[in-house]
Design an enzyme around this catalytic site. Structure first.
Site, PDB file in Angstrom:
ATOM      1  N   ASN A  18       1.075  -1.243  -0.137  1.00  0.00           N
ATOM      2  CA  ASN A  18      -0.224   0.089  -0.268  1.00  0.00           C
ATOM      3  C   ASN A  18       0.773   1.173   0.144  1.00  0.00           C
ATOM      4  OD1 ASN A  18      -3.120  -0.474   0.093  1.00  0.00           O
ATOM      5  ND2 ASN A  18      -2.149  -1.938   1.500  1.00  0.00           N
ATOM      6  N   MET A  95       0.094  -2.702  12.093  1.00  0.00           N
ATOM      7  CA  MET A  95      -0.641  -3.448  12.811  1.00  0.00           C
ATOM      8  C   MET A  95      -0.396  -3.318  14.349  1.00  0.00           C
ATOM      9  SD  MET A  95      -1.663  -5.172  10.480  1.00  0.00           S
ATOM     10  CE  MET A  95      -1.602  -5.928   8.984  1.00  0.00           C
ATOM     11  N   ASN A 112      -6.876   5.149   7.624  1.00  0.00           N
ATOM     12  CA  ASN A 112      -6.340   3.574   7.620  1.00  0.00           C
ATOM     13  C   ASN A 112      -7.029   2.929   6.482  1.00  0.00           C
ATOM     14  OD1 ASN A 112      -5.325   1.149   8.866  1.00  0.00           O
ATOM     15  ND2 ASN A 112      -7.620   0.769   9.408  1.00  0.00           N
ATOM     16  N   HIS A 114      -8.211  -0.586   5.351  1.00  0.00           N
ATOM     17  CA  HIS A 114      -8.679  -1.979   5.861  1.00  0.00           C
ATOM     18  C   HIS A 114      -9.475  -3.001   4.871  1.00  0.00           C
ATOM     19  CE1 HIS A 114     -10.011  -4.734   9.105  1.00  0.00           C
ATOM     20  NE2 HIS A 114     -11.158  -5.178   8.345  1.00  0.00           N
TER      21      HIS A 114
END
Ligand code: GAR
Length: 204
Positions: A18, A95, A112, A114
């Site tokens: 990412n 994490m 964030n 997810h």
């Protein structure tokens, strides 16, 4: 702000695909109102650090085991973020759960990604491959990814973008993870970051 652009710091723990999507989006001009300035990992040797270094981005490593408690851990992260003049923080495969003390300091400034369609398969204990294992176990036919603002509730902040991805016959958690990353995460994360950076630069 740096040259009229929002200063982006990225928090990582692992492979950093990412992060790579963000770097590529900055290069291709999808991210134009922000500049990735710092990558912080809570895991020594995380491959994401290599991706940052390969692209001339400053890095820092802050592990929990080097700190006496959560407050010291977050204090060290905040010190690095402030030093870099951070405007927005992106959790890209980070994490570790951050306390309210941290999240309230950067309200509407932490994003964030997810790997599910929140509110499914999210919250404490749902991270990485585990999310896809649970989605397959439940038997959903559609899953996806969500980018949201981070508040004190794990995966509970306001949703910025979502994208659905089909579950296919014979999927393994690994196959599904890869498809969700490729079709959803690597697309909506850069778009969301640009959206928030654009709003911030307008306010200044
Ligand atoms: C990604 O799938 C991301 O959505 C997930 O971990 C992976 C990190 O991959 N994050 C979470 O589960 C957070 N709750 P990456 O290091 O290759 O970006």
């Amino acid at each position: 702000m740096k040259n009229g652009k929002a200063v982006i710091s990225v928090l990582v723990s692992g492979g950093g695909t990412n992060l790579q999507a963000l770097i590529d989006a900055q290069k291709s001009g999808i991210i134009k109102n922000g500049v990735i300035s710092l990558v912080i990992s809570n895991v020594e040797g995380a491959y994401a650090l290599m991706r940052a270094k390969n692209n001339g981005i400053d890095t820092a490593v802050i592990t929990k085991k080097s700190c006496a408690n959560q407050s010291e851990f977050e204090g060290k992260i905040i010190a690095e973020l402030e030093k870099a003049g951070t405007d927005i923080i992106v959790l890209a495969g980070f994490m570790s759960i951050l306390s309210e003390n941290f999240t309230s300091r950067y309200a509407n400034r932490i994003l964030n990604v997810h790997p599910s369609l929140i509110p499914s398969f999210c919250g404490k204990g749902f991270y990485g491959l585990k999310v896809h294992e649970e989605a397959l176990k439940y038997g959903v036919k559609v899953t996806g990814a969500t980018v949201h603002f981070v508040n004190e509730i794990p995966d509970g902040g306001e949703i910025i973008m979502q994208k659905a991805v089909a579950v296919k016959e014979g999927d393994t958690p690994e196959k599904l993870q890869k498809r969700v990353m490729k079709q959803a995460e690597w697309k909506i994360l850069p778009l969301s970051v640009e959206k928030v950076c654009k709003q911030l630069t307008k306010q200044c």
